[in-house]
Write a protein that holds these residues in place. Structure first.
Motif, short mmCIF file in Angstrom:
data_model
loop_
_atom_site.label_atom_id
_atom_site.label_comp_id
_atom_site.label_asym_id
_atom_site.label_seq_id
_atom_site.Cartn_x
_atom_site.Cartn_y
_atom_site.Cartn_z
N ARG A 118 0.83 -1.21 0.00
CA ARG A 118 0.00 0.00 0.00
C ARG A 118 0.86 1.26 0.00
N PHE A 119 1.97 1.23 0.73
CA PHE A 119 2.91 2.36 0.68
C PHE A 119 3.45 2.54 -0.74
N PHE A 120 3.80 1.43 -1.37
CA PHE A 120 4.37 1.50 -2.72
C PHE A 120 3.37 2.07 -3.71
N THR A 121 2.12 1.62 -3.64
CA THR A 121 1.12 2.10 -4.60
C THR A 121 0.74 3.56 -4.36
N ARG A 122 1.08 4.09 -3.19
CA ARG A 122 0.82 5.51 -2.94
C ARG A 122 1.94 6.41 -3.46
N LEU A 123 2.98 5.82 -4.02
CA LEU A 123 4.07 6.63 -4.56
C LEU A 123 3.58 7.55 -5.67
N TRP A 124 2.59 7.08 -6.44
CA TRP A 124 2.04 7.92 -7.49
C TRP A 124 0.72 8.57 -7.06
N GLY A 125 0.53 8.69 -5.75
CA GLY A 125 -0.67 9.35 -5.24
C GLY A 125 -0.74 10.82 -5.57
N LEU A 126 0.42 11.44 -5.84
CA LEU A 126 0.42 12.86 -6.21
C LEU A 126 -0.34 13.10 -7.51
N ILE A 127 -0.38 12.10 -8.37
CA ILE A 127 -1.12 12.25 -9.63
C ILE A 127 -2.62 12.36 -9.34
N SER A 131 -5.19 15.47 -9.98
CA SER A 131 -6.47 15.31 -10.65
C SER A 131 -7.59 15.96 -9.84
N ARG A 132 -7.52 15.83 -8.52
CA ARG A 132 -8.54 16.46 -7.69
C ARG A 132 -8.42 17.98 -7.74
N ALA A 133 -7.18 18.48 -7.75
CA ALA A 133 -6.98 19.93 -7.86
C ALA A 133 -7.53 20.45 -9.18
N GLU A 135 -9.91 19.10 -10.97
CA GLU A 135 -11.37 19.04 -10.91
C GLU A 135 -11.94 20.21 -10.11
N ASN A 136 -11.29 20.55 -9.01
CA ASN A 136 -11.76 21.65 -8.18
C ASN A 136 -11.59 22.99 -8.89
N TYR A 137 -10.63 23.06 -9.80
CA TYR A 137 -10.41 24.30 -10.54
C TYR A 137 -11.44 24.49 -11.65
N PHE A 138 -11.67 23.41 -12.41
CA PHE A 138 -12.59 23.52 -13.55
C PHE A 138 -14.05 23.30 -13.16
N SER A 139 -14.31 22.48 -12.14
CA SER A 139 -15.69 22.22 -11.71
C SER A 139 -15.78 22.34 -10.20
N PRO A 140 -15.62 23.54 -9.68
CA PRO A 140 -15.62 23.71 -8.22
C PRO A 140 -17.01 23.53 -7.64
N PRO A 141 -17.11 23.23 -6.34
CA PRO A 141 -18.42 23.19 -5.68
C PRO A 141 -19.09 24.55 -5.74
N GLY A 155 -3.75 20.98 -0.87
CA GLY A 155 -2.42 21.42 -0.46
C GLY A 155 -1.83 20.54 0.63
N VAL A 156 -2.63 20.23 1.65
CA VAL A 156 -2.15 19.39 2.75
C VAL A 156 -1.83 17.99 2.24
N SER A 157 -2.69 17.45 1.37
CA SER A 157 -2.47 16.10 0.84
C SER A 157 -1.20 16.02 0.01
N ALA A 158 -0.93 17.07 -0.76
CA ALA A 158 0.26 17.07 -1.61
C ALA A 158 1.54 17.03 -0.77
N VAL A 159 1.58 17.86 0.27
CA VAL A 159 2.77 17.87 1.14
C VAL A 159 2.89 16.56 1.90
#
Length: 298
Positions: A118-127, A131-133, A135-141, A155-159
């Motif tokens: 699970r740690f290994f598969t989160r290595l590309w979690g930044l992608i 994608s969420r950023a 989506e929030n930019y083009f289709s915000p709540p 921001g917190v998730s990225a860091v």
């Protein structure tokens, strides 16, 4: 006439058994096919492994407790029966290998293997965070508060993900050097604290969604309720969001004590035992697994 009754009963029993086996085969096929659809998605794999990982951790903690009690009884029996010269050497006697001890070791090894994967598969979690950023930019709540909270989460998730990746790669020897070795444990603690911050922000987001009566897409545009909107689509959407809200709430509540626990730098002062960690971790795993299971249903 009586002689034909056993034959009739045998025929009925055979047909009943045949029907039962046929139904069992159909149900098994349906469940395995459904499970295959779940495992075909990354979300399904993560949900299943998360649930399995924390379940194994809970089981391991209980098995260890049983093993300790068994060793205590063996030690007490040994001390009671042994002579004085033998008692002086008790401390050097290794614990006996039993089926229970082997089961404990195997359970822990499997849990560690799943965690590492699970740690290994989160290595590309930044992608996914990007994608969420996007989506929030083009289709915000529709609600400005929700939009801000989502940006804070991004921001917190990225860091958090960047620190976790660095700590994981340093621990595996990919990032080499004394500086990386020294940074690894500290970065892991910092990433867990940011994970805690992410959980807190998620709690604020859920609170805001509840304020908007689970209707986050339309809450800021037409008021807090759904009565100001025409048609049934908005009401259906709000009902879906209401059900999803409870799932997200339970999952977030399960993560909160875990993130608090892992934010402690001194491992000797950690507040939770493996039993509680396993129980709390199972909650978000089951919530995610249920959601994926429903999404992949026919």
């Amino acid at each position: 006439m009586p002689s034909s009754m056993p034959s009739s009963m045998a025929t009925i029993t055979y047909k009943h058994l045949q029907t039962l086996l046929h139904r069992t085969a159909i149900r098994t096929d349906a469940h395995l096919t459904h499970l295959n659809r779940v495992l075909a998605s990354s979300a399904g794999v993560e949900a299943l492994l998360c649930t399995l990982s924390y379940t194994l951790l809970f089981v391991h903690s209980r098995l260890i407790r049983l093993l300790e009690k068994r060793y205590e009884r063996l030690a007490l029996a040994f001390v009671t029966k042994a002579s004085s010269p033998l008692i002086t050497g008790v401390a050097s006697i290794a614990p006996p290998r039993t089926r229970l001890s082997e089961l404990c070791a195997g359970t822990k090894a499997l849990a560690d293997l799943i965690d590492d994967f699970r740690f290994f598969t989160r290595l590309w979690g930044l992608i996914a965070i990007y994608s969420r950023a996007r989506e929030n930019y083009f289709s915000p709540p529709g609600d400005a508060v929700l939009k801000t909270l989502v940006w804070v989460q991004v921001g917190v998730s990225a860091v958090f993900q960047g620190l976790e990746n660095g700590a994981y790669l340093a621990g595996k020897g990919v990032l080499r050097g004394e500086k990386w070795v020294a940074r690894g444990p500290r970065w892991m603690v910092l990433s867990n604290r940011l994970w805690l911050a992410q959980v807190v922000v998620e709690g604020l987001r859920l609170w805001r969604v509840r304020q908007l009566r689970y209707n986050e897409e339309f809450g800021a545009k037409g008021g807090a309720g759904v009565s100001s909107f025409d048609g049934g689509e908005v009401k259906v959407l709000s009902e879906v969001l209401r059900k999803k809200w409870y799932g997200d709430f339970y999952a977030n509540a399960g993560w909160l004590p875990l993130t608090l626990h892992r934010s402690v730098e001194d491992e000797s002062t950690v507040p939770l035992s493996d039993t509680w960690i396993g129980l709390f971790g199972i909650i978000p795993g089951l919530v995610a697994l249920k959601e994926v299971w429903q999404q992949t249903g026919e």
